[in-house]
Write a protein that holds these residues in place. Structure first.
Motif, PDB file in Angstrom:
ATOM      1  N   GLN A   1       0.843  -1.195   0.000  1.00  0.00           N
ATOM      2  CA  GLN A   1       0.000   0.000   0.000  1.00  0.00           C
ATOM      3  C   GLN A   1       0.880   1.247   0.000  1.00  0.00           C
ATOM      4  N   ILE A   2       0.612   2.140  -0.945  1.00  0.00           N
ATOM      5  CA  ILE A   2       1.374   3.381  -1.053  1.00  0.00           C
ATOM      6  C   ILE A   2       0.621   4.469  -0.296  1.00  0.00           C
ATOM      7  N   LEU A   3       1.253   4.984   0.749  1.00  0.00           N
ATOM      8  CA  LEU A   3       0.584   5.934   1.633  1.00  0.00           C
ATOM      9  C   LEU A   3       0.785   7.381   1.187  1.00  0.00           C
ATOM     10  N   GLN A   4       1.891   7.663   0.504  1.00  0.00           N
ATOM     11  CA  GLN A   4       2.131   9.008  -0.018  1.00  0.00           C
ATOM     12  C   GLN A   4       3.273   8.958  -1.030  1.00  0.00           C
ATOM     13  N   GLU A   5       3.428  10.069  -1.748  1.00  0.00           N
ATOM     14  CA  GLU A   5       4.542  10.219  -2.688  1.00  0.00           C
ATOM     15  C   GLU A   5       5.455  11.345  -2.189  1.00  0.00           C
ATOM     16  N   HIS A   6       6.731  11.313  -2.550  1.00  0.00           N
ATOM     17  CA  HIS A   6       7.703  12.405  -2.281  1.00  0.00           C
ATOM     18  C   HIS A   6       7.821  12.795  -0.817  1.00  0.00           C
ATOM     19  N   PRO A   7       8.474  12.041   0.019  1.00  0.00           N
ATOM     20  CA  PRO A   7       9.027  10.723  -0.291  1.00  0.00           C
ATOM     21  C   PRO A   7       7.927   9.671  -0.383  1.00  0.00           C
ATOM     22  N   LYS A   8       8.171   8.685  -1.210  1.00  0.00           N
ATOM     23  CA  LYS A   8       7.197   7.612  -1.382  1.00  0.00           C
ATOM     24  C   LYS A   8       7.220   6.719  -0.145  1.00  0.00           C
ATOM     25  N   VAL A   9       6.040   6.462   0.412  1.00  0.00           N
ATOM     26  CA  VAL A   9       5.934   5.591   1.581  1.00  0.00           C
ATOM     27  C   VAL A   9       5.154   4.340   1.192  1.00  0.00           C
ATOM     28  N   ILE A  10       5.774   3.192   1.373  1.00  0.00           N
ATOM     29  CA  ILE A  10       5.149   1.900   1.052  1.00  0.00           C
ATOM     30  C   ILE A  10       5.068   1.079   2.330  1.00  0.00           C
ATOM     31  N   CYS A  11       3.924   0.489   2.584  1.00  0.00           N
ATOM     32  CA  CYS A  11       3.830  -0.442   3.715  1.00  0.00           C
ATOM     33  C   CYS A  11       3.338  -1.792   3.200  1.00  0.00           C
ATOM     34  N   ASP A  12       3.788  -2.845   3.863  1.00  0.00           N
ATOM     35  CA  ASP A  12       3.364  -4.191   3.473  1.00  0.00           C
ATOM     36  C   ASP A  12       3.419  -5.099   4.695  1.00  0.00           C
ATOM     37  N   THR A  13       2.429  -5.978   4.798  1.00  0.00           N
ATOM     38  CA  THR A  13       2.306  -6.846   5.973  1.00  0.00           C
ATOM     39  C   THR A  13       3.166  -8.109   5.896  1.00  0.00           C
ATOM     40  N   ALA A  14       3.977  -8.268   4.834  1.00  0.00           N
ATOM     41  CA  ALA A  14       4.872  -9.436   4.737  1.00  0.00           C
ATOM     42  C   ALA A  14       5.713  -9.527   6.003  1.00  0.00           C
ATOM     43  N   HIS A  15       5.821 -10.736   6.564  1.00  0.00           N
ATOM     44  CA  HIS A  15       6.509 -10.850   7.849  1.00  0.00           C
ATOM     45  C   HIS A  15       7.337 -12.124   8.005  1.00  0.00           C
TER      46      HIS A  15
ATOM     47  N   ILE B   1      10.404   5.279   1.838  1.00  0.00           N
ATOM     48  CA  ILE B   1      10.272   4.759   3.199  1.00  0.00           C
ATOM     49  C   ILE B   1       9.440   3.489   3.118  1.00  0.00           C
ATOM     50  N   TYR B   2       9.994   2.402   3.633  1.00  0.00           N
ATOM     51  CA  TYR B   2       9.259   1.132   3.676  1.00  0.00           C
ATOM     52  C   TYR B   2       8.937   0.827   5.134  1.00  0.00           C
ATOM     53  N   VAL B   3       7.668   0.577   5.405  1.00  0.00           N
ATOM     54  CA  VAL B   3       7.226   0.284   6.764  1.00  0.00           C
ATOM     55  C   VAL B   3       6.741  -1.159   6.814  1.00  0.00           C
ATOM     56  N   GLY B   4       7.329  -1.978   7.701  1.00  0.00           N
ATOM     57  CA  GLY B   4       6.881  -3.368   7.748  1.00  0.00           C
ATOM     58  C   GLY B   4       7.657  -4.215   8.728  1.00  0.00           C
ATOM     59  N   GLY B   5       7.722  -5.507   8.400  1.00  0.00           N
ATOM     60  CA  GLY B   5       8.333  -6.497   9.284  1.00  0.00           C
ATOM     61  C   GLY B   5       7.296  -7.262  10.079  1.00  0.00           C
ATOM     62  N   SER B   6       6.139  -6.646  10.253  1.00  0.00           N
ATOM     63  CA  SER B   6       5.052  -7.255  11.021  1.00  0.00           C
ATOM     64  C   SER B   6       3.738  -6.600  10.644  1.00  0.00           C
ATOM     65  N   THR B   7       2.671  -7.385  10.648  1.00  0.00           N
ATOM     66  CA  THR B   7       1.324  -6.843  10.437  1.00  0.00           C
ATOM     67  C   THR B   7       1.034  -5.740  11.442  1.00  0.00           C
ATOM     68  N   PHE B   8       1.548  -5.897  12.660  1.00  0.00           N
ATOM     69  CA  PHE B   8       1.219  -4.969  13.745  1.00  0.00           C
ATOM     70  C   PHE B   8       1.953  -3.643  13.596  1.00  0.00           C
ATOM     71  N   VAL B   9       3.084  -3.637  12.911  1.00  0.00           N
ATOM     72  CA  VAL B   9       3.787  -2.389  12.608  1.00  0.00           C
ATOM     73  C   VAL B   9       2.961  -1.596  11.598  1.00  0.00           C
ATOM     74  N   VAL B  10       2.522  -2.266  10.538  1.00  0.00           N
ATOM     75  CA  VAL B  10       1.711  -1.620   9.503  1.00  0.00           C
ATOM     76  C   VAL B  10       0.418  -1.056  10.103  1.00  0.00           C
ATOM     77  N   ALA B  11      -0.181  -1.811  11.002  1.00  0.00           N
ATOM     78  CA  ALA B  11      -1.454  -1.398  11.601  1.00  0.00           C
ATOM     79  C   ALA B  11      -1.355  -0.060  12.315  1.00  0.00           C
ATOM     80  N   GLU B  12      -0.174   0.263  12.808  1.00  0.00           N
ATOM     81  CA  GLU B  12      -0.013   1.494  13.594  1.00  0.00           C
ATOM     82  C   GLU B  12       0.156   2.746  12.753  1.00  0.00           C
ATOM     83  N   ILE B  13       0.377   2.590  11.425  1.00  0.00           N
ATOM     84  CA  ILE B  13       0.611   3.794  10.626  1.00  0.00           C
ATOM     85  C   ILE B  13      -0.398   4.019   9.499  1.00  0.00           C
ATOM     86  N   ILE B  14      -1.297   3.059   9.284  1.00  0.00           N
ATOM     87  CA  ILE B  14      -2.268   3.299   8.198  1.00  0.00           C
ATOM     88  C   ILE B  14      -3.576   3.873   8.766  1.00  0.00           C
TER      89      ILE B  14
END
Length: 402
Positions: free
Chosen positions: A280-294, A389-402
């Motif tokens: 999921q792309i949350l914004q551009e410039h800087p581009k922020v991508i989050c993914d629940t892959a863990h 910026i890539y946000v992830g490592g855990s579903t619970f990390v992603v949950a806190e920023i979306i």
């Protein structure tokens, strides 16, 4: 109890894998069967598709729901865990169960739930099945929680069983080798019910074929399909999931689903089901991508995809759970990136101090932060317009920023 009090009771009083990990895992279906009887066997009152596997089962479940909704059916969708709100776990045609329904179900059955000492997951499955039966859904997509054979969802007799793939995850429960894990996942294969395997993996193919033969269940490998399908879910890895979903739909009998329904369903997954957190792309410039892959397999795919992006530098906001095998996942990450180590806000979140020290051994250098929010804010402050910026490592990390 009001809704918040109900959730507090569910979360705090009863063991729950999401919070506690291994102590909440029950290798027994007895409780679920007892609850089913108490609820007058709701799972027998609606048709279903059962979706298990290591990676991709959530996305595949949402794709199936979207396709069936496009075909005009009333579709239940049960998935776990949730990202923001508990009600995300139980939906009909994309609309989450009401807070009032959750509260009234718990209030009505609270004494029984306490006496039987039902787990969080068991009671949530009971709630979902009861709701789908009450609302008379045409079909429900039921995602396996953990494993398969002894998962609480495995009291259903579906129209089709689906196993996306097998990877090394939750080894403390399911086994240390791929065949051992496959054997647990294969537990959802039912007598004479067609089963679709998403990926043909040499290490586990024979396990599935043997179980299907034993169950007289027709078996199909979705990866045999050489056609590619378009979907609104971003991420190259979704191509495997689209093939799996389409193969399952083709094995579903008694439902009228056109090629157009399939194509439109795959193109409208987010709109139809409100799925979040998959590339999921949350914004551009800087581009922020989050993914629940863990886990190793999931992270390998998303990190390979990250290499295809155009950027000056990558900033990783990274957090994991305490039972994560760091020696398997940390070597996957690039050494030249900036790291913001943090602890997801759940009891079994790994300390940011421990994560940072372990990461250092693999050449991953960064600072530690007391929360995901603080780590993310610092990444936004430090990143330039052309960075990612890539946000992830855990579903619970992603949950806190979306």
């Amino acid at each position: 109890m009001n809704y918040q009090q109900t959730l507090d009771w569910m979360f705090a009083q009863l063991p729950m894998y999401q919070r506690e990990g291994k102590t909440a895992f029950k290798k027994d279906l007895t409780n679920t069967l007892v609850l089913s009887k108490e609820l007058n066997f709701p799972e027998k009152k609606f048709k279903s598709i059962h979706v298990g596997g290591t990676n991709g089962k959530g996305s595949t479940s949402h794709m199936l729901a979207s396709i069936l909704q496009e075909a005009g059916y009333k579709v239940g969708l049960y998935t776990s865990p949730h990202l923001k709100n508990f009600t995300e776990r139980i939906r009909i045609n994309g609309i989450e169960i009401s807070e009032k329904k959750v509260s009234s179900f718990i209030e009505k059955h609270k004494d029984f739930l306490e006496i039987q000492r039902l787990s969080f997951f068991e009671m949530t499955v009971g709630l979902a099945f009861d709701y789908f039966a009450e609302e008379k859904v045409d079909i429900a997509i039921i995602e396996v929680g953990l494993g398969g054979r002894l998962d609480s969802t495995n009291i259903i007799t579906p129209e089709v069983s689906v196993i996306t793939n097998i990877g090394l995850d939750h080894t403390q429960f399911l086994g240390e080798t791929l065949p051992e894990i496959a054997s647990e996942k294969a537990g959802i294969i039912k007598n004479k019910i067609p089963v679709v395997i998403g990926e043909e993996q040499e290490a586990v193919k024979s396990v599935f074929i043997a179980k299907a033969d034993e169950s007289k269940a027709p078996i199909y490998f979705a990866s045999d399909d050489d056609k590619s399908y378009k979907t609104d879910l971003l991420g190259d890895y979704q191509q495997k999931n689209t093939k799996t979903a389409v193969a399952a739909i083709k094995k579903l009998t008694g439902f009228k689903i056109s090629i157009e329904n399939i194509e439109n369903g795959l193109l409208n997954v987010v709109k139809s089901t409100n799925l979040k957190g998959r590339w999921q792309i949350l914004q551009e410039h800087p581009k922020v991508i989050c993914d629940t892959a863990h886990n190793k397999d999931g992270l390998s795919i998303v990190l390979d995809q990250l290499k295809k992006e155009t950027f000056k530098r990558v900033h990783f906001v990274l957090g994991v759970v305490s039972d994560k095998k760091l020696e398997e996942v940390l070597p996957l990450f690039p050494k030249e990136a900036a790291y913001y180590f943090c602890k997801p806000a759940i009891p079994r979140g790994m300390s940011e101090v421990v994560l940072r020290e372990n990461a250092k051994e693999f050449g991953l250098i960064g600072k530690k932060y007391s929360s995901v929010e603080v780590a993310y804010k610092n990444a936004l402050l430090n990143a330039n317009q052309g960075d990612i910026i890539y946000v992830g490592g855990s579903t619970f990390v992603v949950a806190e920023i979306i």
